[in-house]
Design an enzyme around this catalytic site. Structure first.
Site, PDB file in Angstrom:
ATOM      1  N   ARG A  83       0.849  -1.175   0.000  1.00 18.41           N
ATOM      2  CA  ARG A  83       0.000   0.000   0.000  1.00 18.41           C
ATOM      3  C   ARG A  83       0.895   1.239   0.000  1.00 18.41           C
ATOM      4  O   ARG A  83       2.119   1.138   0.078  1.00 18.41           O
ATOM      5  CB  ARG A  83      -0.963  -0.016   1.201  1.00 18.41           C
ATOM      6  N   ARG A 141      -6.893  -0.257  -7.284  1.00 16.27           N
ATOM      7  CA  ARG A 141      -7.221   0.774  -6.275  1.00 16.27           C
ATOM      8  C   ARG A 141      -7.386   2.092  -7.035  1.00 16.27           C
ATOM      9  O   ARG A 141      -6.504   2.477  -7.802  1.00 16.27           O
ATOM     10  CB  ARG A 141      -6.129   0.896  -5.194  1.00 16.27           C
ATOM     11  N   GLN A 152      -2.754   2.728   9.862  1.00 16.68           N
ATOM     12  CA  GLN A 152      -1.433   2.720   9.209  1.00 16.68           C
ATOM     13  C   GLN A 152      -0.405   3.508  10.016  1.00 16.68           C
ATOM     14  O   GLN A 152       0.786   3.221   9.957  1.00 16.68           O
ATOM     15  CB  GLN A 152      -1.520   3.315   7.796  1.00 16.68           C
ATOM     16  N   ASP A 164      -1.751  10.794  -2.235  1.00 24.20           N
ATOM     17  CA  ASP A 164      -2.039   9.762  -3.237  1.00 24.20           C
ATOM     18  C   ASP A 164      -2.269  10.349  -4.615  1.00 24.20           C
ATOM     19  O   ASP A 164      -2.173   9.651  -5.621  1.00 24.20           O
ATOM     20  CB  ASP A 164      -3.264   8.941  -2.813  1.00 24.20           C
ATOM     21  N   LYS A 175      -4.918  10.286   2.631  1.00 26.48           N
ATOM     22  CA  LYS A 175      -5.701   9.484   3.579  1.00 26.48           C
ATOM     23  C   LYS A 175      -6.727  10.336   4.318  1.00 26.48           C
ATOM     24  O   LYS A 175      -6.436  11.451   4.745  1.00 26.48           O
ATOM     25  CB  LYS A 175      -4.733   8.822   4.565  1.00 26.48           C
TER      26      LYS A 175
HETATM   27  O1  MRU Z   1      -4.705   3.502   1.926  1.00 28.35           O
HETATM   28  P1  MRU Z   1      -3.217   3.658   1.964  1.00 28.35           P
HETATM   29  O2  MRU Z   1      -2.594   3.126   3.198  1.00 28.35           O
HETATM   30  O3  MRU Z   1      -2.564   3.133   0.707  1.00 28.35           O
HETATM   31  O4  MRU Z   1      -3.003   5.238   1.963  1.00 28.35           O
HETATM   32  C1  MRU Z   1      -1.713   5.733   1.885  1.00 28.35           C
HETATM   33  C2  MRU Z   1      -1.637   7.185   2.091  1.00 28.35           C
HETATM   34  O5  MRU Z   1      -2.619   7.883   2.201  1.00 28.35           O
HETATM   35  C3  MRU Z   1      -0.272   7.773   2.062  1.00 28.35           C
HETATM   36  O6  MRU Z   1      -0.216   8.919   2.849  1.00 28.35           O
HETATM   37  C4  MRU Z   1       0.040   8.150   0.616  1.00 28.35           C
HETATM   38  O7  MRU Z   1      -0.085   7.023  -0.216  1.00 28.35           O
HETATM   39  C5  MRU Z   1       1.380   8.714   0.469  1.00 28.35           C
HETATM   40  S1  MRU Z   1       2.578   7.430   0.494  1.00 28.35           S
HETATM   41  C6  MRU Z   1       4.134   7.994   0.341  1.00 28.35           C
END
Ligand code: MRU
Length: 356
Positions: free
Chosen positions: A51, A88, A199, A240, A251
């Protein structure tokens, strides 16, 4: 970065197998998992064994390699690309990596295609490491400036995991922190737990512990009071998908932290490699926001008294719950974007200056 004192990357390719650290098992178990087929890759992305935006992009690139090992028929590979992109929806890095592989492999004859695909997927990983390191050096200047004024421990708040586990190495939001630590700047990190999948607690705190960086896990709603009490000097989060106007999708909960930071006049930075910039989408309302299974909210996993991993229901069985995984922080709440090319304002002008 290190786990139990040993250096790891989050993904590597060995003997036609993709090796990953299974993040669903952390922090209680450290498991290296083999991905042997495209379906294994899609499953790993969907279930979040891997992830974080940069890491799922790199994993998808290796997904194309595994597809080519099975069959290099054009239409099969194209079908695979579409499935990988849809695994995703929110992080743009998935599409970015697939498009990059597609354009590298276009017109390549079948005797060479696999070798070129492996090289390109490896290169995507090497480049991500290089970019994350540069993000670290650029973000280090911001931390250093605060330290030079404060002459005391710099308290940084982060949300979710934008650490090395979300990339190939270094991380985005954490890279400046690792670089500051290496430079001897005293750092303490407030780690947002990041419900529902935790996370922050399970991954960010774990990786900071492994690198001996002082950190404290807080419930997601605690950041506001800490900011009011001036116990946060700086926020750094990942993303993201960042639009060319500087709006940042990350997130869920990132937006609320940015609002609190603005109200308390605390700098709020977003760290990202250029692979996370969506140059095409103009309006953040059109970013596909992933809605995940509501069981991620209503169940929780942890160790029981005997050290066994247990999953238990925490909500009334007949209650509804909604699990939106991301939100958008408008550019106006963001102090700056920390990229591999430097730090810029969260705006079309700022990003264009660095990248166009
Ligand atoms: O759902 P996730 O755990 O994949 O979400 C990840 C995030 O929101 C991170 O902050 C984002 O991917 C930046 S990663 C360097």
């Amino acid at each position: 970065m290190k786990i139990k004192g040993k250096e790891y990357k989050t993904i590597w390719f060995e003997n036609n197998i993709v090796k990953i650290i299974d993040q669903t098992k952390l922090p209680h178990d450290f498991v290296i998992k083999d991905l042997k087929t495209v379906d294994d890759v899609i499953n790993a992305i969907k279930t979040m064994e891997v992830r974080g935006a940069p890491l799922i992009g790199a994993t998808a690139a290796y997904g194309i390699v595994l597809a080519l090992i099975k069959d290099n028929d054009q239409s099969y590979v194209e079908q695979t690309c579409k499935k990988l992109i849809n695994s995703r929806p929110t992080a743009i890095n998935l599409k970015w990596a697939i498009d990059r592989m597609r354009s590298k492999l276009k017109g390549v004859n079948s005797s060479e295609i696999l070798e070129i695909a492996i090289k390109e997927a490896n290169y995507i990983c090497e480049e991500d490491i290089k970019f994350c390191k540069k993000i670290g050096l650029n973000g280090l200047n911001i931390i250093e400036e605060i330290y030079n004024k404060k002459k005391d421990t710099v308290n940084i708040l982060t949300h979710c995991n934008a650490g090395w586990l979300a990339t190939i190495n270094w991380g985005t939001a954490t890279s400046p922190i690792y670089h500051a630590q290496q430079k001897g700047i005293p750092i303490h990190v407030w780690v947002d737990e990041t419900r529902p999948r935790n996370q922050g607690a399970n991954l960010t705190s774990f990786e900071l512990n492994e690198e001996n960086i002082s950190n404290t896990i807080i419930a997601d709603n605690t950041g506001g009071i800490l900011m009011q009490r001036r116990e946060v000097d700086l926020c750094i989060v990942g993303t993201d998908r960042t639009l060319s106007n500087g709006d940042v999708c990350n997130k869920v909960g990132t937006y609320l932290k940015a609002l609190a930071a603005k109200d308390n006049n605390i700098p709020f930075y977003v760290a990202l490699p250029s692979s996370t910039i969506d140059w095409d989408l103009r309006n953040s309302k059109n970013i596909p926001i992933e809605e995940r299974n509501s069981e991620e909210l209503s169940f929780i996993e942890g160790l029981d008294d005997h050290g066994n991993l247990k999953k238990i229901r925490i909500y009334p069985e007949n209650s509804n719950s909604l699990n939106l995984a991301f939100d958008v922080t408008p550019a106006k709440y963001i102090t700056g974007l920390i990229t591999e090319k430097g730090v810029c304002s969260a705006s079309e002008k700022g990003l264009s200056k660095l990248f166009k």
